[in-house]
Write an enzyme that holds these catalytic residues in place. Structure first.
Site, PDB file in Angstrom:
ATOM      1  N   THR A  19       0.813  -1.217   0.000  1.00 12.57           N
ATOM      2  CA  THR A  19       0.000   0.000   0.000  1.00 12.57           C
ATOM      3  C   THR A  19       0.846   1.265   0.000  1.00 12.57           C
ATOM      4  OG1 THR A  19      -1.504   1.291   1.391  1.00 12.57           O
ATOM      5  CG2 THR A  19      -0.137  -0.288   2.532  1.00 12.57           C
ATOM      6  N   TYR A  71      -1.845   0.120  10.169  1.00  8.43           N
ATOM      7  CA  TYR A  71      -2.081  -0.596   8.920  1.00  8.43           C
ATOM      8  C   TYR A  71      -0.825  -0.540   8.033  1.00  8.43           C
ATOM      9  CZ  TYR A  71      -3.683  -1.331   4.144  1.00  8.43           C
ATOM     10  OH  TYR A  71      -3.783  -1.763   2.845  1.00  8.43           O
TER      11      TYR A  71
END
Ligand code: UDP
Length: 332
Positions: A125, A149
């Site tokens: 990501t 995350y």
């Protein structure tokens, strides 16, 4: 035979569909914690090119469950999507993010090692970069995530480097920017129980029972004060996964690639484009900034273009259009 973890979810289901259309047999491994059995059933019912779809409900946190799948099938490669991915939730509850994303993936890689599977395409990501020092962000930009995350995904990139060096498990880590859109025949699409993403939230606000659409902050240092993101269409994103798989098949080395368009749009621009696509006026309210939202994220995608021979083709308008068709078919 290909293993796709998390294929009951948004991006994984589009990839599974593409593999089936391309002529691969697919095993779906998913614990259905955020994915949907209806999506799995849909993939099974399509009977694409007579390809086999097997669904195994299981959890990567349990190494025995994943090892059982490797005992049953010999996989050519793994596409690994199963993960928790809501930034705000990760800030509140990092423990489940580390357990699910990190331990789950470590178990998967250990099972790959044990059963001699040496290729994995992994969802990383843009959140691994944190607040950017410059845009567009290339792959050499420092990685300093600003939420749990992003930390779990960056740690997994490191883990995969080590497993590549020591055990020869080659990985293509794909760093996604903002993924939008849905399958052009609405066979699958974006479906989260708690929707936090921009495009579906804009579209859901068109429902008479829908919530008002909120813009989180309009005092950023951008052209209209709302944050800028690089919105990449799911079809282009999936195409990059297939190219990454081909790259690994040809013996490509462990590497990472940004997946974005190199174009940025503000929240208000996305909203205006959605008004054009839907022909509807979209009402909104300005709310507080969300914690941990950088002002601007735009990908430099030169590396994926050069090494994977990939080129994103879809416009923002096309991405919103396919998302709208999916919303209308299912939720509006
Ligand atoms: N956003 C917004 N309203 C929403 C959802 C998102 O204004 O209901 C904004 C958010 O602040 C960010 C952009 O839209 O600037 C993209 O957010 P999203 O959650 O889709 O993806 P992220 O960039 O957080 O991965």
């Amino acid at each position: 035979m290909i293993l796709v973890t998390g294929a009951a979810g948004y991006i994984g289901s589009h990839l599974a569909l593409k593999l089936l259309e391309t002529g691969y047999d697919v095993v779906i491994f998913d614990n259905l914690s955020t994915g949907h059995i209806e999506i799995v059933d849909k993939l099974k019912s399509l009977n694409l090119k007579g390809r086999v779809v097997d669904f195994i409900k299981g959890d990567l946190k349990n190494i025995q469950e994943i090892e059982n799948v490797f005992k049953k099938y010999k996989f050519e490669a793994i596409f690994h999507f199963a993960a928790f991915s809501i930034v705000s939730e990760s800030a509140k509850n990092p423990s489940i993010y580390w357990e699910n994303n990190f331990l789950g993936t470590k178990n998967l890689l250990d099972a790959m090692k044990k059963f001699n599977i040496n290729k994995i395409v992994f969802s990383s990501t843009a959140a691994t970069y944190g607040e950017p020092n410059y845009v567009p962000i290339d792959e050499n930009h420092p990685q300093r995530p600003i939420n749990a995350y992003g930390n779990t995904k960056l740690a997994l990139e490191f883990l995969m480097d080590d497993y590549s060096k020591a055990y020869g498990i080659r990985s293509a880590r794909l760093r996604y920017f903002n993924v939008i859109g849905a399958d052009k025949f609405q066979r699958t699409g974006e479906w989260h129980e708690t929707e936090t993403h921009l495009v579906p939230n804009i579209l859901k606000s068109l429902n008479t029972k829908g919530k008002t659409f909120n813009i989180f902050g309009n005092t950023y240092n951008t052209k209209d004060g709302t944050p800028v993101r690089d919105y990449i269409d799911i079809e282009d994103l999936i195409d990059a996964h297939i190219k990454a798989f081909e790259y690994l098949k040809k013996g490509g080395k462990t590497d990472y690639f940004n997946l974005g368009t190199k174009k940025g749009n503000t929240v208000l621009e996305v909203l205006k484009t959605a008004e054009i696509v839907t022909g509807r006026k979209i009402k909104y309210e300005i709310k507080e900034k969300r914690e941990g939202d950088p002002a601007i994220l735009i990908a430099d995608n030169k590396k994926a273009k050069e090494i994977l021979n990939w080129q994103p083709e879809k416009t923002l308008k096309e991405g919103i259009k396919s998302a709208y068709n999916w919303e209308r078919a299912n939720f509006l």
